[in-house]
Design a protein around this motif. Sequence first.
Motif, PDB file in Angstrom:
ATOM      1  N   UNK A   1       0.804  -1.230   0.000  1.00  0.00           N
ATOM      2  CA  UNK A   1       0.000   0.000   0.000  1.00  0.00           C
ATOM      3  C   UNK A   1       0.835   1.277   0.000  1.00  0.00           C
ATOM      4  N   UNK A   2       2.008   1.250   0.603  1.00  0.00           N
ATOM      5  CA  UNK A   2       2.857   2.437   0.666  1.00  0.00           C
ATOM      6  C   UNK A   2       3.261   2.920  -0.730  1.00  0.00           C
ATOM      7  N   UNK A   3       3.148   2.048  -1.716  1.00  0.00           N
ATOM      8  CA  UNK A   3       3.529   2.396  -3.081  1.00  0.00           C
ATOM      9  C   UNK A   3       2.707   3.575  -3.611  1.00  0.00           C
ATOM     10  N   UNK A   4       1.498   3.782  -3.097  1.00  0.00           N
ATOM     11  CA  UNK A   4       0.694   4.924  -3.561  1.00  0.00           C
ATOM     12  C   UNK A   4       1.368   6.246  -3.231  1.00  0.00           C
ATOM     13  N   UNK A   5       2.254   6.248  -2.233  1.00  0.00           N
ATOM     14  CA  UNK A   5       2.967   7.468  -1.865  1.00  0.00           C
ATOM     15  C   UNK A   5       4.324   7.589  -2.554  1.00  0.00           C
ATOM     16  N   UNK A   6       4.923   6.458  -2.946  1.00  0.00           N
ATOM     17  CA  UNK A   6       6.284   6.482  -3.473  1.00  0.00           C
ATOM     18  C   UNK A   6       6.391   6.152  -4.963  1.00  0.00           C
ATOM     19  N   UNK A   7       5.311   5.819  -5.600  1.00  0.00           N
ATOM     20  CA  UNK A   7       5.359   5.428  -7.013  1.00  0.00           C
ATOM     21  C   UNK A   7       5.922   6.560  -7.870  1.00  0.00           C
ATOM     22  N   UNK A   8       6.745   6.223  -8.856  1.00  0.00           N
ATOM     23  CA  UNK A   8       7.271   7.251  -9.758  1.00  0.00           C
ATOM     24  C   UNK A   8       6.180   7.975 -10.544  1.00  0.00           C
ATOM     25  N   UNK A   9       5.058   7.301 -10.745  1.00  0.00           N
ATOM     26  CA  UNK A   9       3.949   7.925 -11.463  1.00  0.00           C
ATOM     27  C   UNK A   9       2.659   7.654 -10.713  1.00  0.00           C
ATOM     28  N   UNK A  10       1.959   8.733 -10.366  1.00  0.00           N
ATOM     29  CA  UNK A  10       0.676   8.618  -9.676  1.00  0.00           C
ATOM     30  C   UNK A  10      -0.339   9.487 -10.393  1.00  0.00           C
ATOM     31  N   UNK A  11      -1.395   8.870 -10.835  1.00  0.00           N
ATOM     32  CA  UNK A  11      -2.488   9.601 -11.468  1.00  0.00           C
ATOM     33  C   UNK A  11      -3.688   9.497 -10.532  1.00  0.00           C
ATOM     34  N   UNK A  12      -4.303  10.632 -10.229  1.00  0.00           N
ATOM     35  CA  UNK A  12      -5.417  10.663  -9.287  1.00  0.00           C
ATOM     36  C   UNK A  12      -6.625  11.278  -9.982  1.00  0.00           C
ATOM     37  N   UNK A  13      -7.758  10.596  -9.855  1.00  0.00           N
ATOM     38  CA  UNK A  13      -9.008  11.061 -10.449  1.00  0.00           C
ATOM     39  C   UNK A  13     -10.090  11.012  -9.371  1.00  0.00           C
ATOM     40  N   UNK A  14     -11.033  11.940  -9.420  1.00  0.00           N
ATOM     41  CA  UNK A  14     -12.100  11.974  -8.426  1.00  0.00           C
ATOM     42  C   UNK A  14     -13.418  12.338  -9.093  1.00  0.00           C
ATOM     43  N   UNK A  15     -14.495  11.834  -8.506  1.00  0.00           N
ATOM     44  CA  UNK A  15     -15.846  12.133  -8.980  1.00  0.00           C
ATOM     45  C   UNK A  15     -16.808  11.922  -7.821  1.00  0.00           C
ATOM     46  N   UNK A  16     -17.950  12.540  -7.918  1.00  0.00           N
ATOM     47  CA  UNK A  16     -18.995  12.306  -6.933  1.00  0.00           C
ATOM     48  C   UNK A  16     -20.127  11.538  -7.577  1.00  0.00           C
ATOM     49  N   UNK A  17     -20.652  10.585  -6.818  1.00  0.00           N
ATOM     50  CA  UNK A  17     -21.792   9.796  -7.275  1.00  0.00           C
ATOM     51  C   UNK A  17     -22.898   9.935  -6.237  1.00  0.00           C
ATOM     52  N   UNK A  18     -24.137   9.746  -6.668  1.00  0.00           N
ATOM     53  CA  UNK A  18     -25.281   9.918  -5.773  1.00  0.00           C
ATOM     54  C   UNK A  18     -25.451   8.753  -4.808  1.00  0.00           C
ATOM     55  N   UNK A  19     -24.919   7.594  -5.162  1.00  0.00           N
ATOM     56  CA  UNK A  19     -25.066   6.409  -4.317  1.00  0.00           C
ATOM     57  C   UNK A  19     -24.256   6.560  -3.033  1.00  0.00           C
ATOM     58  N   UNK A  20     -24.744   5.991  -1.932  1.00  0.00           N
ATOM     59  CA  UNK A  20     -24.010   6.076  -0.665  1.00  0.00           C
ATOM     60  C   UNK A  20     -22.766   5.177  -0.677  1.00  0.00           C
ATOM     61  N   UNK A  21     -21.804   5.450   0.216  1.00  0.00           N
ATOM     62  CA  UNK A  21     -20.567   4.667   0.252  1.00  0.00           C
ATOM     63  C   UNK A  21     -20.773   3.159   0.350  1.00  0.00           C
ATOM     64  N   UNK A  22     -21.755   2.714   1.094  1.00  0.00           N
ATOM     65  CA  UNK A  22     -21.990   1.269   1.237  1.00  0.00           C
ATOM     66  C   UNK A  22     -22.271   0.629  -0.117  1.00  0.00           C
ATOM     67  N   UNK A  23     -23.123   1.250  -0.926  1.00  0.00           N
ATOM     68  CA  UNK A  23     -23.465   0.702  -2.242  1.00  0.00           C
ATOM     69  C   UNK A  23     -22.267   0.749  -3.185  1.00  0.00           C
ATOM     70  N   UNK A  24     -21.504   1.845  -3.129  1.00  0.00           N
ATOM     71  CA  UNK A  24     -20.333   1.981  -3.997  1.00  0.00           C
ATOM     72  C   UNK A  24     -19.280   0.945  -3.618  1.00  0.00           C
ATOM     73  N   UNK A  25     -19.016   0.787  -2.331  1.00  0.00           N
ATOM     74  CA  UNK A  25     -18.036  -0.196  -1.881  1.00  0.00           C
ATOM     75  C   UNK A  25     -18.451  -1.606  -2.305  1.00  0.00           C
ATOM     76  N   UNK A  26     -19.716  -1.920  -2.154  1.00  0.00           N
ATOM     77  CA  UNK A  26     -20.211  -3.242  -2.547  1.00  0.00           C
ATOM     78  C   UNK A  26     -19.951  -3.493  -4.023  1.00  0.00           C
ATOM     79  N   UNK A  27     -20.175  -2.482  -4.857  1.00  0.00           N
ATOM     80  CA  UNK A  27     -19.921  -2.626  -6.292  1.00  0.00           C
ATOM     81  C   UNK A  27     -18.435  -2.822  -6.582  1.00  0.00           C
ATOM     82  N   UNK A  28     -17.580  -2.131  -5.849  1.00  0.00           N
ATOM     83  CA  UNK A  28     -16.129  -2.251  -6.053  1.00  0.00           C
ATOM     84  C   UNK A  28     -15.590  -3.588  -5.557  1.00  0.00           C
TER      85      UNK A  28
END
Length: 157
Positions: free
Chosen positions: A10-37
């Motif tokens: 997991x620490x690789x997210x902080x040390x990776x030579x290349x990190x691309x970050x994307x964000x969006x908001x969805x209407x579904x609550x976190x429980x439903x989104x997590x279940x889908x993931x």
Amino acid sequence: MARRLRPVELEFVESAPLRLVFAAEVAAPPKAVYTALADDVAGWSSWFTGVARAASTHGGQGREVRLSGGTRFTETVLAAEPYEHYAYRVDTTNAPGLGALLEDWRLTPAGGGTRLRWMFAADGPAPFRWALLLARPGLGRAFRQSARALDHRLGRI
């Protein structure tokens, strides 16, 4: 032919030579989104752009993913914190140039919905990293389309 990548944690997210970050908001609550993931891995092909097939393996501790163009990945789940965090690293792939890859999903409540953040942490030779930087707009577009498709899918369930 599948190649084994460098195993990262997991620490690789902080040390990776290349990190691309994307964000969006969805209407579904976190429980439903997590279940889908995390729980409905097979459902990814119905909402994540480019995923042709996905399957959970090893009792949910791994994943196998095939993209529309034929790229294949076997993955190990590194974080599965219900309703908050889901992350996995790629162990093997047939994609050229990739040395290490970790994808990190963070979910935070946003009003009645969820703010979804996807971090793509990668390593490989300089030409690979450069090509991935050039692909950033397309990856961002695919992420936003996928977030909308996920939101639509969750709204119907």
